[in-house]
Design an enzyme around this catalytic site. Structure first.
Site, mmCIF file in Angstrom:
data_model
loop_
_atom_site.group_PDB
_atom_site.id
_atom_site.type_symbol
_atom_site.label_atom_id
_atom_site.label_comp_id
_atom_site.label_asym_id
_atom_site.label_seq_id
_atom_site.Cartn_x
_atom_site.Cartn_y
_atom_site.Cartn_z
ATOM 1 N N CYS A 44 0.809 -1.225 0.000
ATOM 2 C CA CYS A 44 0.000 0.000 0.000
ATOM 3 C C CYS A 44 0.837 1.268 0.000
ATOM 4 O O CYS A 44 0.522 2.220 -0.706
ATOM 5 C CB CYS A 44 -0.907 0.016 1.220
ATOM 6 S SG CYS A 44 -2.172 -1.242 1.117
HETATM 7 N N1 LIG Z 1 -2.183 -7.527 0.854
HETATM 8 C C1 LIG Z 1 -2.879 -6.505 1.317
HETATM 9 O O1 LIG Z 1 -2.919 -6.270 2.509
HETATM 10 C C2 LIG Z 1 -3.687 -5.638 0.379
HETATM 11 C C3 LIG Z 1 -4.551 -4.683 0.950
HETATM 12 C C4 LIG Z 1 -5.325 -3.896 0.109
HETATM 13 C C5 LIG Z 1 -5.211 -4.032 -1.261
HETATM 14 N N2 LIG Z 1 -4.353 -4.930 -1.796
HETATM 15 C C6 LIG Z 1 -4.306 -5.032 -3.264
HETATM 16 O O2 LIG Z 1 -4.955 -6.219 -3.666
HETATM 17 C C7 LIG Z 1 -4.316 -6.762 -4.830
HETATM 18 C C8 LIG Z 1 -3.896 -8.194 -4.543
HETATM 19 O O3 LIG Z 1 -2.929 -8.196 -3.513
HETATM 20 P P1 LIG Z 1 -2.585 -9.471 -2.640
HETATM 21 O O4 LIG Z 1 -1.775 -8.990 -1.486
HETATM 22 O O5 LIG Z 1 -3.810 -10.291 -2.381
HETATM 23 O O6 LIG Z 1 -1.629 -10.264 -3.667
HETATM 24 P P2 LIG Z 1 -1.128 -11.785 -3.533
HETATM 25 O O7 LIG Z 1 0.132 -11.866 -4.303
HETATM 26 O O8 LIG Z 1 -1.175 -12.236 -2.114
HETATM 27 O O9 LIG Z 1 -2.268 -12.617 -4.305
HETATM 28 C C9 LIG Z 1 -2.514 -12.512 -5.652
HETATM 29 C C10 LIG Z 1 -2.874 -13.883 -6.204
HETATM 30 O O10 LIG Z 1 -3.207 -13.730 -7.591
HETATM 31 C C11 LIG Z 1 -2.715 -14.855 -8.276
HETATM 32 N N3 LIG Z 1 -2.620 -14.523 -9.692
HETATM 33 C C12 LIG Z 1 -1.702 -13.765 -10.328
HETATM 34 N N4 LIG Z 1 -2.003 -13.658 -11.640
HETATM 35 C C13 LIG Z 1 -3.136 -14.363 -11.828
HETATM 36 C C14 LIG Z 1 -3.956 -14.624 -12.958
HETATM 37 N N5 LIG Z 1 -3.653 -14.137 -14.167
HETATM 38 N N6 LIG Z 1 -5.045 -15.395 -12.795
HETATM 39 C C15 LIG Z 1 -5.348 -15.882 -11.569
HETATM 40 N N7 LIG Z 1 -4.629 -15.671 -10.449
HETATM 41 C C16 LIG Z 1 -3.536 -14.909 -10.588
HETATM 42 C C17 LIG Z 1 -1.392 -15.178 -7.592
HETATM 43 O O11 LIG Z 1 -1.004 -16.510 -7.816
HETATM 44 C C18 LIG Z 1 -1.747 -14.907 -6.126
HETATM 45 O O12 LIG Z 1 -2.227 -16.064 -5.475
HETATM 46 C C19 LIG Z 1 -3.162 -5.824 -5.152
HETATM 47 O O13 LIG Z 1 -3.592 -4.895 -6.103
HETATM 48 C C20 LIG Z 1 -2.910 -5.119 -3.818
HETATM 49 O O14 LIG Z 1 -2.391 -3.827 -4.024
HETATM 50 C C21 LIG Z 1 -3.592 -5.740 -1.001
#
Ligand SMILES: NC(=O)c1ccc[n+]([C@@H]2O[C@H](COP(=O)([O-])OP(=O)(O)OC[C@H]3O[C@@H](n4cnc5c(N)ncnc54)[C@H](O)[C@@H]3O)[C@@H](O)[C@H]2O)c1
Length: 366
Positions: free
Chosen positions: A274
């Protein structure tokens, strides 16, 4: 509208693409409300574990996942040809920066292309990944409209599209996914109506805004607000230290003011997504409008300097004991970006390896 009826009688099936830190708890929140969820992910390991009712994130217990899987409400697959089975598709894939610190939209783009391949009439698609204002309407919308071939699919009629930023705070005991109000912006009023109805099933409060762009900008404002305030206390920490003033004492004292002050705390550097990454999505987009986001850049500069400041202070501390940094063994506690979680993103070797690159933090260490 068929989908609204399905949402109303809770027979709608929710598909979540990307079962990571955001997608997994979101899926669990829907499953806990007895709504069928299919989690889609490219990562076969995650799918295999989930299918067995097992977890892979430290702060989400196996028992919670087992309960959802055993109830039959949570399923997982890497077979994207099953996308037409679901009524709503929520996209929770990563949005990192490239090595030139520009938005890496490849995950969102690839996912959207796959969805476009399977998109069927009546489906709702919501992007949850943090991104620059304009993504939903400039990147996703044309892909989905053209999914119908010559007979273009009409947004708000043949399918529904919205942006709703994720505000997940992993392992925060005070706020679970369902307890954090959710901002939603639809491409059309119908899109907003459908997306809002879906989230209203599980989220304590939904906050409709006028457009996907406003929702995308809301998430960035929240993260930029933190980045800038953290940079401010990081700068004050360095000044006060020279003056022999304890920044923590000062923040505690200032926090007694009942209005007009919100405490932020200094740290050894930034991790997670973030604060170190998301603000630069706006910086990049702002260039299109010939605007330099000076505040954001300055905050980034101060925050990324912090690990070097820690090294400087460590050298001084070792010198006091007539030791040099070279040859000293240094124990570093807390490699994740906050306590009690295992997310080492922005500092994690595995993460960089998966992108075919070397962890830049490690290169600096070397
Ligand atoms: N982690 C946090 O605390 C948080 C908080 C708010 C917002 N976000 C946002 O949420 C989004 C996701 O973050 P996250 O932390 O969950 O990421 P992450 O890496 O934990 O999870 C993402 C998942 O997507 C999968 N993936 C990637 N490409 C793919 C595709 N083409 N098809 C299907 N699956 C696919 C990956 O294998 C992974 O399991 C980002 O934009 C992040 O900025 C994250």
């Amino acid at each position: 509208m068929k989908i609204l009826e399905k949402i109303k009688n809770k027979s709608a099936i929710v598909g979540i693409v990307g079962m990571g830190y955001v997608g997994l708890p979101l899926g669990l929140a829907f499953a806990a409300k007895k709504i069928n969820v299919i989690g889609f992910d490219l990562d076969e390991k995650k799918i295999t574990l989930l299918s067995k009712g097992k977890g892979y994130l430290k702060h989400i217990s196996d028992s919670k996942i087992k309960k959802a899987v055993d109830s039959g409400y949570l399923k997982a697959t890497s077979d994207f040809s099953r996308l037409p089975e679901v009524d709503a598709i929520l996209i929770c894939v990563p949005t990192p920066l490239t090595e030139h610190r520009e938005p890496d939209m490849s995950f969102v783009e690839n996912t959207s292309k796959t969805i476009a391949k399977y998109l069927r009439k009546g489906q709702l698609v919501v992007l949850e990944s943090t991104t620059y204002p304009g993504t939903t309407e400039e990147l996703l919308l044309p892909l989905f409209e053209n999914a119908g071939g010559k007979r273009k699919l009409r947004v708000g009629k043949d399918f529904y599209l919205a942006f709703s930023p994720e505000r997940e705070d992993p392992n925060n005991p005070d706020f679970t996914t369902a307890e954090i109000p959710k901002v939603i912006g639809g491409v059309t009023p119908q899109c907003l109506k459908v997306a809002k109805a879906l989230y209203d099933l599980v989220i304590i409060k939904t906050v409709p805004v006028s457009s996907p762009g406003a929702a995308e900008a809301t998430k960035l404002l929240e993260n930029i607000f933190r980045s800038i305030n953290i940079a401010l206390v990081n700068e004050l920490k360095m000044v006060f230290d020279k003056m022999n003033i304890d920044i923590w004492e000062v923040i505690a004292a200032a926090s007694t003011k009942p209005f007009g002050f919100k405490p932020f705390y200094p740290g050894p550097g930034l991790g997670g997504h973030c604060i170190p990454i998301d603000p630069f999505y706006l910086t990049w987009k702002a260039r299109e409008f010939e605007i330099n986001t000076k505040f954001i850049e300055l905050a980034g500069e101060i925050n990324t300097f912090q690990p070097y400041y820690v090294v400087e202070r460590s050298v001084e501390a070792l010198n006091k004991f007539k030791k040099s940094l070279n040859g000293s063994k240094v124990l570093i506690l807390g490699a994740a970006y906050k306590k009690d979680i295992d997310d080492m993103i922005e500092g994690d070797d595995k993460y960089w390896k998966s992108k075919g690159k070397k962890n830049p933090m490690r290169i600096k260490e070397e």
